[in-house]
Design a protein around this motif. Structure first.
Motif, short mmCIF file in Angstrom:
data_model
loop_
_atom_site.label_atom_id
_atom_site.label_comp_id
_atom_site.label_asym_id
_atom_site.label_seq_id
_atom_site.Cartn_x
_atom_site.Cartn_y
_atom_site.Cartn_z
N THR A 94 4.50 -2.04 9.17
CA THR A 94 4.55 -1.39 10.17
C THR A 94 5.57 0.12 10.50
O THR A 94 6.56 -0.30 9.83
N PHE A 95 5.07 1.50 10.03
CA PHE A 95 5.75 2.42 9.94
C PHE A 95 5.82 3.36 11.24
O PHE A 95 5.28 4.00 11.50
N SER A 96 7.22 3.31 11.59
CA SER A 96 7.32 4.23 12.88
C SER A 96 8.08 5.02 12.71
O SER A 96 9.45 5.55 12.25
N ALA A 97 7.87 6.78 14.08
CA ALA A 97 8.88 8.29 13.18
C ALA A 97 10.13 8.28 13.99
O ALA A 97 9.61 8.66 15.35
N ARG A 98 11.33 7.72 13.41
CA ARG A 98 12.13 8.46 14.23
C ARG A 98 12.25 9.66 14.08
O ARG A 98 12.52 9.95 15.61
N GLU A 99 12.58 10.15 13.03
CA GLU A 99 12.43 11.54 13.15
C GLU A 99 10.52 11.72 12.15
O GLU A 99 10.22 11.00 11.37
N ALA A 150 0.86 -1.35 0.08
CA ALA A 150 -0.48 -0.10 -0.10
C ALA A 150 0.97 1.15 -0.68
O ALA A 150 0.24 2.70 -0.32
N MET A 151 2.19 1.59 0.61
CA MET A 151 3.02 1.82 0.71
C MET A 151 3.48 2.85 -0.88
O MET A 151 3.78 2.32 -2.17
N VAL A 152 3.02 4.39 -1.05
CA VAL A 152 3.48 5.26 -2.27
C VAL A 152 4.98 5.09 -2.09
O VAL A 152 5.70 5.57 -3.01
N SER A 153 4.77 6.36 -0.87
CA SER A 153 6.19 6.67 0.03
C SER A 153 6.84 7.22 1.06
O SER A 153 5.20 7.30 1.81
N HIS A 154 7.54 7.80 1.62
CA HIS A 154 8.12 7.96 2.71
C HIS A 154 9.08 9.02 3.02
O HIS A 154 9.80 9.35 2.70
N ASP A 155 9.23 9.60 3.92
CA ASP A 155 10.10 10.06 4.60
C ASP A 155 11.37 9.92 5.20
O ASP A 155 11.31 8.61 5.78
N ALA A 156 12.54 10.30 4.40
CA ALA A 156 13.93 9.23 5.41
C ALA A 156 13.89 9.70 7.17
O ALA A 156 14.07 7.94 7.15
N GLY A 157 12.62 9.96 7.83
CA GLY A 157 13.13 9.95 9.27
C GLY A 157 12.50 8.32 9.75
O GLY A 157 11.66 8.15 10.92
N ILE A 158 10.95 8.36 8.64
CA ILE A 158 10.33 6.78 8.39
C ILE A 158 10.91 5.11 8.67
O ILE A 158 11.51 4.82 7.34
N ASP A 159 11.03 4.68 8.94
CA ASP A 159 11.51 3.19 9.33
C ASP A 159 10.43 2.05 8.94
O ASP A 159 9.30 2.62 9.80
N ILE A 160 10.66 1.00 8.20
CA ILE A 160 9.81 0.75 8.60
C ILE A 160 10.12 -1.05 8.63
O ILE A 160 11.21 -1.49 8.53
N GLU A 161 9.45 -1.62 9.17
CA GLU A 161 8.96 -3.34 9.82
C GLU A 161 7.95 -4.08 8.92
O GLU A 161 7.31 -4.07 9.19
N THR A 162 8.44 -5.00 8.31
CA THR A 162 7.85 -6.17 8.12
C THR A 162 7.61 -7.46 8.91
O THR A 162 7.86 -7.87 9.42
N ASN A 163 6.59 -7.42 9.08
CA ASN A 163 6.03 -8.96 9.51
C ASN A 163 4.40 -9.53 9.62
O ASN A 163 4.30 -9.15 9.33
N ALA A 164 4.63 -10.57 10.38
CA ALA A 164 3.45 -11.24 10.35
C ALA A 164 2.74 -10.56 11.61
O ALA A 164 2.94 -11.22 12.16
N THR A 165 1.17 -10.09 11.59
CA THR A 165 0.63 -9.15 12.21
C THR A 165 0.31 -10.71 13.25
O THR A 165 -0.46 -11.38 12.55
N GLY A 166 -0.34 -10.56 14.49
CA GLY A 166 -0.72 -10.99 15.74
C GLY A 166 -0.07 -12.42 15.42
O GLY A 166 -0.54 -13.91 15.85
N GLY A 167 0.97 -12.96 14.85
CA GLY A 167 1.21 -13.90 15.44
C GLY A 167 1.05 -15.26 14.22
O GLY A 167 1.14 -14.96 13.31
#
Length: 227
Positions: free
Chosen positions: A65-70, A30-47
């Motif tokens: 999962t997109f996490s904002a380091r900045e 679903a991602m189109v783009s993100h800023d450099a301060g965003i980290d991405i983690e791919t995981n199997a949600t819910g176990g």
């Protein structure tokens, strides 16, 4: 977490502004783009078990999962042209049609809800994701989204290909359109009958109907067996 739905109703996309430390989870691809301060983690949600169940529900094993380091922005877009709608959840449950889940707060629990024969009979795509918790949820559609209030009617019958989502307060049952003959000749196939109370989100176009129109028109490759 601020958001903006852009590009109109025909080709809507979602822009989410994350403050430092905020996270959002989105469907794979679903991602189109993100800023450099965003980290991405791919995981199997819910176990593992939930991920296997999601695979049977037509959804991918993994989410991002997109996490904002900045502080920064992430842009998302659904695979089909249509609407994107924000549905704020407050300790409640929403059932979302497989493929209509776009993104949501990372604290939301996303799981496949098997309704027994009701969902398996919905061979036109009526596999449901159960989204529970509090936070922003974003759903997408093929075509325009229309919201129907069940409190204003006794029941609502919807072609399964036009269901986007519905609240857990609604009851539902999947059935054929009349008998087998009318199912084969009506072009409708299976419908979902809603009752009770709450809201139902519908999409004005059906991916299954589009494929039924498109596939017979595709050129067929022929093999030349002549020497």
């Amino acid at each position: 977490m601020d958001h903006e739905i852009t590009s109109g109703h025909s080709f809507a996309s979602l822009r989410v502004s994350l403050a430092r430390g905020e996270t959002i989870r989105a469907e794979s691809g679903a991602m189109v783009s993100h800023d450099a301060g965003i980290d991405i983690e791919t995981n199997a949600t819910g176990g593992f078990l939930k991920s296997v169940r999601r695979a049977f529900g037509g959804e991918s094993f993994f989410q991002n999962t997109f996490s904002a380091r900045e502080a920064g922005e992430v842009r998302f877009a659904p695979p089909l042209p249509g609407d994107v709608e924000h549905v704020p959840l407050s300790d409640e449950t929403l059932y979302v049609q497989s493929g209509s889940y776009l993104a949501g707060d990372a604290g939301l629990d996303v799981d496949t809800e098997f309704g027994g024969a009701r969902t398996f009979l919905g061979g036109e795509g009526l596999f449901l994701l159960r989204v529970t918790g509090s936070g922003p949820l974003f759903v997408s559609s093929y075509g325009a989204i229309e919201t129907v209030d069940l409190d204003e009617r006794d029941s609502l019958v919807v072609d399964t290909g036009h269901v986007v989502a519905f609240e857990s307060t609604a009851s539902f049952d999947v059935r054929r359109v009349g008998g087998l003959r009318s199912t084969l000749t009506s072009g409708e196939g299976l419908v979902c009958e809603f009752g009770g109370s709450g809201r139902v989100w519908l999409q004005s176009r059906s991916p299954d109907a589009f494929l039924s129109w498109l596939i017979p028109k595709l050129p067929v490759r022929t093999t030349n067996h002549s020497a």
